[in-house]
Motif scaffolding. Structure first.
Motif, PDB file in Angstrom:
ATOM      1  N   MET A   1      -1.488   8.173  40.227  1.00 16.79           N
ATOM      2  CA  MET A   1      -2.238   7.508  39.192  1.00 16.79           C
ATOM      3  C   MET A   1      -2.277   8.426  37.978  1.00 16.79           C
ATOM      4  SD  MET A   1      -5.607   5.673  38.676  1.00 16.79           S
ATOM      5  CE  MET A   1      -6.005   5.504  36.985  1.00 16.79           C
ATOM      6  N   GLY A   2      -2.158   7.846  36.830  1.00 22.59           N
ATOM      7  CA  GLY A   2      -2.245   8.658  35.637  1.00 22.59           C
ATOM      8  C   GLY A   2      -2.064   7.856  34.373  1.00 22.59           C
ATOM      9  N   ASP A   3      -2.286   8.529  33.258  1.00 24.25           N
ATOM     10  CA  ASP A   3      -2.127   7.955  31.930  1.00 24.25           C
ATOM     11  C   ASP A   3      -0.737   8.346  31.433  1.00 24.25           C
ATOM     12  OD1 ASP A   3      -2.191   7.199  29.282  1.00 24.25           O
ATOM     13  OD2 ASP A   3      -3.867   8.474  28.732  1.00 24.25           O
ATOM     14  N   PHE A   4       0.178   7.397  31.425  1.00 25.78           N
ATOM     15  CA  PHE A   4       1.557   7.637  30.998  1.00 25.78           C
ATOM     16  C   PHE A   4       1.782   6.890  29.696  1.00 25.78           C
ATOM     17  CE2 PHE A   4       1.368   8.067  35.545  1.00 25.78           C
ATOM     18  CZ  PHE A   4       2.084   9.224  35.779  1.00 25.78           C
ATOM     19  N   ASN A   5       2.106   7.612  28.670  1.00 24.24           N
ATOM     20  CA  ASN A   5       2.237   7.010  27.346  1.00 24.24           C
ATOM     21  C   ASN A   5       3.662   6.553  27.064  1.00 24.24           C
ATOM     22  OD1 ASN A   5      -0.467   7.179  26.311  1.00 24.24           O
ATOM     23  ND2 ASN A   5      -0.201   9.385  26.408  1.00 24.24           N
ATOM     24  N   TYR A   6       4.105   5.550  27.796  1.00 23.15           N
ATOM     25  CA  TYR A   6       5.428   4.968  27.580  1.00 23.15           C
ATOM     26  C   TYR A   6       5.238   3.537  27.099  1.00 23.15           C
ATOM     27  CZ  TYR A   6       7.261   9.031  29.970  1.00 23.15           C
ATOM     28  OH  TYR A   6       7.579  10.315  30.323  1.00 23.15           O
ATOM     29  N   LEU A   7       4.930   3.422  25.816  1.00 20.69           N
ATOM     30  CA  LEU A   7       4.657   2.115  25.229  1.00 20.69           C
ATOM     31  C   LEU A   7       5.852   1.179  25.254  1.00 20.69           C
ATOM     32  CD1 LEU A   7       2.580   3.290  22.157  1.00 20.69           C
ATOM     33  CD2 LEU A   7       1.750   1.877  24.035  1.00 20.69           C
ATOM     34  N   SER A   8       7.073   1.733  25.260  1.00 16.35           N
ATOM     35  CA  SER A   8       8.257   0.883  25.140  1.00 16.35           C
ATOM     36  C   SER A   8       8.712   0.296  26.472  1.00 16.35           C
ATOM     37  CB  SER A   8       9.408   1.676  24.510  1.00 16.35           C
ATOM     38  OG  SER A   8       9.824   2.719  25.366  1.00 16.35           O
ATOM     39  N   ILE A   9       8.064   0.663  27.584  1.00 16.70           N
ATOM     40  CA  ILE A   9       8.471   0.127  28.887  1.00 16.70           C
ATOM     41  C   ILE A   9       7.817  -1.229  29.124  1.00 16.70           C
ATOM     42  CG2 ILE A   9       8.351   0.428  31.391  1.00 16.70           C
ATOM     43  CD1 ILE A   9       8.554   3.423  30.978  1.00 16.70           C
ATOM     44  N   CYS A  10       8.641  -2.189  29.512  1.00 18.80           N
ATOM     45  CA  CYS A  10       8.143  -3.487  29.963  1.00 18.80           C
ATOM     46  C   CYS A  10       8.203  -3.434  31.492  1.00 18.80           C
ATOM     47  CB  CYS A  10       9.010  -4.626  29.435  1.00 18.80           C
ATOM     48  SG  CYS A  10       8.533  -6.228  30.128  1.00 18.80           S
ATOM     49  N   TRP A  11       7.061  -3.276  32.140  1.00 22.87           N
ATOM     50  CA  TRP A  11       7.034  -3.087  33.588  1.00 22.87           C
ATOM     51  C   TRP A  11       7.402  -4.350  34.348  1.00 22.87           C
ATOM     52  CZ3 TRP A  11       7.253   1.455  35.715  1.00 22.87           C
ATOM     53  CH2 TRP A  11       6.847   2.549  34.970  1.00 22.87           C
ATOM     54  N   ARG A  12       7.185  -5.495  33.759  1.00 22.62           N
ATOM     55  CA  ARG A  12       7.532  -6.752  34.436  1.00 22.62           C
ATOM     56  C   ARG A  12       9.043  -6.843  34.633  1.00 22.62           C
ATOM     57  NH1 ARG A  12       5.183 -10.282  31.117  1.00 22.62           N
ATOM     58  NH2 ARG A  12       3.227  -9.931  32.149  1.00 22.62           N
ATOM     59  N   ASP A  13       9.816  -6.472  33.597  1.00 26.46           N
ATOM     60  CA  ASP A  13      11.280  -6.563  33.656  1.00 26.46           C
ATOM     61  C   ASP A  13      11.940  -5.228  33.953  1.00 26.46           C
ATOM     62  OD1 ASP A  13      10.925  -9.206  32.874  1.00 26.46           O
ATOM     63  OD2 ASP A  13      11.052  -8.678  30.757  1.00 26.46           O
ATOM     64  N   LYS A  14      11.153  -4.158  33.961  1.00 22.57           N
ATOM     65  CA  LYS A  14      11.663  -2.793  34.122  1.00 22.57           C
ATOM     66  C   LYS A  14      12.715  -2.488  33.058  1.00 22.57           C
ATOM     67  CE  LYS A  14      10.957  -0.609  38.333  1.00 22.57           C
ATOM     68  NZ  LYS A  14      11.518  -0.054  39.530  1.00 22.57           N
ATOM     69  N   THR A  15      12.362  -2.791  31.817  1.00 24.62           N
ATOM     70  CA  THR A  15      13.237  -2.491  30.687  1.00 24.62           C
ATOM     71  C   THR A  15      12.503  -1.543  29.756  1.00 24.62           C
ATOM     72  OG1 THR A  15      12.444  -4.440  29.498  1.00 24.62           O
ATOM     73  CG2 THR A  15      14.465  -4.698  30.789  1.00 24.62           C
ATOM     74  N   GLU A  16      13.280  -0.837  28.948  1.00 27.18           N
ATOM     75  CA  GLU A  16      12.697   0.150  28.053  1.00 27.18           C
ATOM     76  C   GLU A  16      13.460   0.176  26.752  1.00 27.18           C
ATOM     77  OE1 GLU A  16      16.186   1.695  28.463  1.00 27.18           O
ATOM     78  OE2 GLU A  16      15.168   1.121  30.279  1.00 27.18           O
ATOM     79  N   GLY A  17      12.857   0.801  25.761  1.00 23.84           N
ATOM     80  CA  GLY A  17      13.480   0.845  24.459  1.00 23.84           C
ATOM     81  C   GLY A  17      13.827   2.239  23.978  1.00 23.84           C
ATOM     82  N   ARG A  18      13.455   3.256  24.712  1.00 22.57           N
ATOM     83  CA  ARG A  18      13.699   4.629  24.266  1.00 22.57           C
ATOM     84  C   ARG A  18      14.297   5.465  25.387  1.00 22.57           C
ATOM     85  NH1 ARG A  18       8.310   6.049  20.757  1.00 22.57           N
ATOM     86  NH2 ARG A  18       8.807   4.643  19.053  1.00 22.57           N
ATOM     87  N   LYS A  19      15.007   6.517  24.986  1.00 20.33           N
ATOM     88  CA  LYS A  19      15.675   7.398  25.954  1.00 20.33           C
ATOM     89  C   LYS A  19      14.678   8.032  26.915  1.00 20.33           C
ATOM     90  CE  LYS A  19      18.805  11.330  26.215  1.00 20.33           C
ATOM     91  NZ  LYS A  19      19.570  12.314  25.462  1.00 20.33           N
ATOM     92  N   GLN A  20      13.560   8.529  26.400  1.00 21.92           N
ATOM     93  CA  GLN A  20      12.567   9.180  27.249  1.00 21.92           C
ATOM     94  C   GLN A  20      11.973   8.181  28.244  1.00 21.92           C
ATOM     95  OE1 GLN A  20       9.369  11.044  25.110  1.00 21.92           O
ATOM     96  NE2 GLN A  20       8.896  12.410  26.798  1.00 21.92           N
ATOM     97  N   SER A  21      11.756   6.953  27.824  1.00 19.72           N
ATOM     98  CA  SER A  21      11.245   5.911  28.713  1.00 19.72           C
ATOM     99  C   SER A  21      12.266   5.585  29.790  1.00 19.72           C
ATOM    100  CB  SER A  21      10.912   4.650  27.918  1.00 19.72           C
ATOM    101  OG  SER A  21       9.918   4.913  26.961  1.00 19.72           O
ATOM    102  N   ARG A  22      13.539   5.541  29.409  1.00 20.21           N
ATOM    103  CA  ARG A  22      14.609   5.273  30.376  1.00 20.21           C
ATOM    104  C   ARG A  22      14.632   6.355  31.448  1.00 20.21           C
ATOM    105  NH1 ARG A  22      19.038   6.167  27.506  1.00 20.21           N
ATOM    106  NH2 ARG A  22      18.424   4.486  26.141  1.00 20.21           N
ATOM    107  N   ARG A  23      14.468   7.604  31.022  1.00 20.46           N
ATOM    108  CA  ARG A  23      14.470   8.716  31.969  1.00 20.46           C
ATOM    109  C   ARG A  23      13.265   8.632  32.908  1.00 20.46           C
ATOM    110  NH1 ARG A  23      15.398  13.695  28.135  1.00 20.46           N
ATOM    111  NH2 ARG A  23      14.829  14.845  29.997  1.00 20.46           N
ATOM    112  N   PHE A  24      12.114   8.188  32.391  1.00 23.61           N
ATOM    113  CA  PHE A  24      10.937   8.030  33.236  1.00 23.61           C
ATOM    114  C   PHE A  24      11.176   6.933  34.276  1.00 23.61           C
ATOM    115  CE2 PHE A  24       6.714   6.177  34.082  1.00 23.61           C
ATOM    116  CZ  PHE A  24       6.105   7.281  34.649  1.00 23.61           C
ATOM    117  N   LEU A  25      11.741   5.801  33.862  1.00 25.72           N
ATOM    118  CA  LEU A  25      12.049   4.716  34.804  1.00 25.72           C
ATOM    119  C   LEU A  25      13.050   5.182  35.868  1.00 25.72           C
ATOM    120  CD1 LEU A  25      12.337   1.422  32.727  1.00 25.72           C
ATOM    121  CD2 LEU A  25      10.660   1.997  34.480  1.00 25.72           C
ATOM    122  N   GLU A  26      14.063   5.963  35.459  1.00 27.43           N
ATOM    123  CA  GLU A  26      15.032   6.491  36.422  1.00 27.43           C
ATOM    124  C   GLU A  26      14.348   7.403  37.430  1.00 27.43           C
ATOM    125  OE1 GLU A  26      17.982   8.341  33.951  1.00 27.43           O
ATOM    126  OE2 GLU A  26      18.862   6.420  33.375  1.00 27.43           O
TER     127      GLU A  26
END
Length: 137
Positions: A1-26
């Motif tokens: 549990m935590g506060d993760f500041n990845y505003l560009s991630i769409c968790w429903r579709d597991k899509t992202e808009g930024r490189k750092q967000s992509r790395r977090f999803l990976e």
């Protein structure tokens, strides 16, 4: 549990808009984690996440309003004693029955120097991981 500041991630579709967000999803995928928060926790964004490595282990995730002057919602959840029996997408491999000779042959057929040429470490790992998973099948 935590506060993760990845505003560009769409968790429903597991899509992202930024490189750092992509790395977090990976990272989430590589560690077989499931994100179970379903509602936005701060001004329409889902920043406060609850993750688990076992489906059915965490349940009853609810938002309970903000605490004091915080602009984040309080997240309440229960850790269930025994995970509910849910059909998981994870399968356990029977290594004792594996044909490692065939596995080695399948991976050895690829010209790795050409396959990985011009790729960075992260992209090379993803390519290798895909071939590894295909060889397992």
């Amino acid at each position: 549990m935590g506060d993760f500041n990845y505003l560009s991630i769409c968790w429903r579709d597991k899509t992202e808009g930024r490189k750092q967000s992509r790395r977090f999803l990976e990272c989430i995928d590589d560690n077989f984690l499931l994100q179970v928060t379903e509602e936005p926790t701060m001004r329409g964004a889902m920043l406060d996440l609850v993750s688990t490595n076992k489906e059915g282990l965490v349940g009853n995730v609810k938002l309970k309003g903000s605490l004091g002057c915080s602009d984040h919602e309080t997240v309440e959840f229960k850790i269930l004693r025994a995970a509910r029996r849910v059909h998981s997408k994870l399968t356990t491999l029977a290594f004792r029955r594996a044909d490692f000779g065939l596995f080695r042959d399948l991976l050895g057929r690829l010209p790795w120097d050409k396959v990985l040429e011009g790729r960075g470490a992260q992209e090379s790992w993803l390519v290798f991981k895909d071939h590894l998973l295909q060889a397992q099948e």
